[in-house]
Design an enzyme around this catalytic site. Structure first.
Site, PDB file in Angstrom:
ATOM      1  N   GLY A   1      -7.197   0.940 -10.521  1.00 57.14           N
ATOM      2  CA  GLY A   1      -6.351   1.735  -9.655  1.00 57.14           C
ATOM      3  C   GLY A   1      -5.988   3.066 -10.285  1.00 57.14           C
ATOM      4  O   GLY A   1      -6.255   3.322 -11.468  1.00 57.14           O
ATOM      5  N   PHE A   2      -5.352   3.899  -9.521  1.00 56.68           N
ATOM      6  CA  PHE A   2      -5.018   5.260  -9.920  1.00 56.68           C
ATOM      7  C   PHE A   2      -4.175   5.300 -11.198  1.00 56.68           C
ATOM      8  O   PHE A   2      -4.572   5.887 -12.216  1.00 56.68           O
ATOM      9  CB  PHE A   2      -4.290   5.923  -8.741  1.00 56.68           C
ATOM     10  CG  PHE A   2      -3.694   7.277  -9.001  1.00 56.68           C
ATOM     11  CD1 PHE A   2      -4.341   8.204  -9.819  1.00 56.68           C
ATOM     12  CD2 PHE A   2      -2.497   7.637  -8.392  1.00 56.68           C
ATOM     13  CE1 PHE A   2      -3.793   9.457 -10.035  1.00 56.68           C
ATOM     14  CE2 PHE A   2      -1.945   8.889  -8.601  1.00 56.68           C
ATOM     15  CZ  PHE A   2      -2.588   9.793  -9.430  1.00 56.68           C
ATOM     16  N   ILE A   3      -3.026   4.654 -11.188  1.00 57.23           N
ATOM     17  CA  ILE A   3      -2.117   4.730 -12.331  1.00 57.23           C
ATOM     18  C   ILE A   3      -2.611   3.856 -13.480  1.00 57.23           C
ATOM     19  O   ILE A   3      -2.578   4.262 -14.647  1.00 57.23           O
ATOM     20  CB  ILE A   3      -0.700   4.333 -11.899  1.00 57.23           C
ATOM     21  CG1 ILE A   3      -0.165   5.340 -10.877  1.00 57.23           C
ATOM     22  CG2 ILE A   3       0.239   4.252 -13.101  1.00 57.23           C
ATOM     23  CD1 ILE A   3       1.098   4.902 -10.160  1.00 57.23           C
TER      24      ILE A   3
ATOM     25  N   TYR B   1       6.639  -3.181   2.290  1.00 56.40           N
ATOM     26  CA  TYR B   1       6.206  -2.758   0.950  1.00 56.40           C
ATOM     27  C   TYR B   1       7.409  -2.633   0.020  1.00 56.40           C
ATOM     28  O   TYR B   1       7.443  -3.202  -1.073  1.00 56.40           O
ATOM     29  CB  TYR B   1       5.459  -1.431   1.033  1.00 56.40           C
ATOM     30  CG  TYR B   1       5.258  -0.767  -0.304  1.00 56.40           C
ATOM     31  CD1 TYR B   1       4.386  -1.306  -1.241  1.00 56.40           C
ATOM     32  CD2 TYR B   1       5.953   0.393  -0.642  1.00 56.40           C
ATOM     33  CE1 TYR B   1       4.208  -0.709  -2.488  1.00 56.40           C
ATOM     34  CE2 TYR B   1       5.779   0.990  -1.876  1.00 56.40           C
ATOM     35  CZ  TYR B   1       4.904   0.447  -2.792  1.00 56.40           C
ATOM     36  OH  TYR B   1       4.738   1.035  -4.017  1.00 56.40           O
TER      37      TYR B   1
ATOM     38  N   LYS C   1       8.710  -5.010  -3.321  1.00 57.81           N
ATOM     39  CA  LYS C   1       8.982  -4.442  -4.644  1.00 57.81           C
ATOM     40  C   LYS C   1      10.411  -4.760  -5.098  1.00 57.81           C
ATOM     41  O   LYS C   1      10.649  -5.011  -6.285  1.00 57.81           O
ATOM     42  CB  LYS C   1       8.735  -2.931  -4.629  1.00 57.81           C
ATOM     43  CG  LYS C   1       7.252  -2.563  -4.597  1.00 57.81           C
ATOM     44  CD  LYS C   1       6.548  -3.057  -5.842  1.00 57.81           C
ATOM     45  CE  LYS C   1       5.143  -2.534  -5.975  1.00 57.81           C
ATOM     46  NZ  LYS C   1       4.498  -2.963  -7.241  1.00 57.81           N
TER      47      LYS C   1
END
Length: 337
Positions: free
Chosen positions: A11-13, A153, A157
């Site tokens: 993934g991106f991070i 979402y 979290k």
């Protein structure tokens, strides 16, 4: 610190964090489900770059696959776990809420169980600025009450934060939750605003601008973000002896080695100014399609990152114009546009 298990390395991070740690000589084990929420080729290219480092190994499996996760963790024996993998995207959670519960709640439970069983030195898990929900007192601080999430979402979290606190309390598992604020930069996700805007402008397609552009975000450059995570790894929370010993403004739990930390630029930027900077970087105007606020969205986010600075001596500071320029250079090079 020598061995770090990172979920979401394709993934991106996760990619950027793994790259930073590998360049320091840290051994990194990646775990990623390679889901098709967006272009899997982009994920595979990220993993391919990480694979050029001798200290990297990876498992491709879903977080919900507890056996696969346990086998990976048992074989690697990490000192630290950084849990970044999740079903991402605020807007997609309106269409497919079950995917968020499966990945973000069940998957996170599996990660916490592995961390408990292996008695890792520090468990760090990604949360989001979206947990602040309908809060309007800004900049957002970690000690604010955050009980008004506006999307599934964000709710998953917030559930992760509550689960993390319970595990930290029950098992004395040092746990840090970090709340991200609108992360952007090279190798970014195609569903993020900057990627979509640049792609559309270069292809002469209109861009959708919600709330007629009267939105504010605390844009955080990805290199700044992963640097902050890297520094937080070395600051595991310790259960306080008394509640009175906790410093004002510190989100440290009075009953657990548990802390929540904002990672943001501490600067709210108007969306229209962000778009102006994209146009300047591309040397091309956007075709603007102004639209009303989208369901579940919020008009502004803005981080108080003073706790991060107090703990690490660091705070993100890349100007959004510089970050946009770096993204545009990467995008043009990667896609040949």
């Amino acid at each position: 610190m020598t061995r770090v298990l990172i979920t979401g390395t394709a993934g991106f991070i996760g990619f950027h964090l793994a790259k930073l740690l590998l360049e320091e000589g840290v051994e990194v084990c990646g775990y990623d489900g390679m889901t098709d929420y967006y272009d899997v080729a982009l994920k595979r290219n990220r993993h391919s770059m990480l694979g050029e480092h001798d200290g990297f190994c990876a498992t491709e499996a879903l977080l919900e696959d507890r056996d696969a996760l346990d086998q990976t963790a048992d074989a690697f024996r990490p000192d630290v776990i950084v849990h970044l993998a999740a079903q991402a995207g605020v807007r997609y959670s309106l269409e497919n809420p079950r995917a968020y519960v499966d990945s973000n709640v069940v998957g996170t439970l599996n990660v916490m169980e592995a961390a408990r069983r292996l008695e890792v030195r520090h468990l760090l898990m990604a949360s989001t600025s979206s947990v602040y929900g309908a809060n309007t007192d800004m900049p957002f601080g970690e000690c604010q009450k955050a009980d008004t999430q506006l999307t599934i979402y964000a709710a998953t979290k917030k559930a992760n934060e509550s689960m993390g606190h319970a595990y930290a309390h029950l098992w004395n598992l040092p746990t840090t939750m970090f709340r991200f604020f609108t992360v952007y930069g090279p190798w970014g996700r195609p569903d993020l605003a900057l990627f979509k805007f640049v792609d559309a402008i270069l292809d002469d397609r209109p861009i959708d601008i919600y709330n007629h552009g009267e939105m504010y975000r605390d844009f955080t450059y990805v290199d700044d973000l992963v640097r902050a995570i890297r520094m937080l790894i070395d600051v595991p929370p310790v259960r306080p002896e008394t509640e009175a010993s906790i410093e004002p403004g510190d989100s440290l739990s009075p009953v657990a080695p548990y802390r929540v930390v904002n990672i943001g630029n501490s600067d709210k930027v108007r969306l229209l100014d962000f778009i102006d900077a994209i146009e300047a970087s591309l040397g091309k105007p956007a075709i603007r399609n102004y639209m009303p606020m989208q369901m579940g969205d919020v008009p502004a986010t803005w981080a108080d990152a003073s706790l991060l600075q107090r703990l690490t001596g660091y705070r993100p500071q890349t100007d959004f114009r510089d970050g946009i320029d770096r993204f545009v250079r990467w995008f043009r090079d990667y896609y040949g546009k």
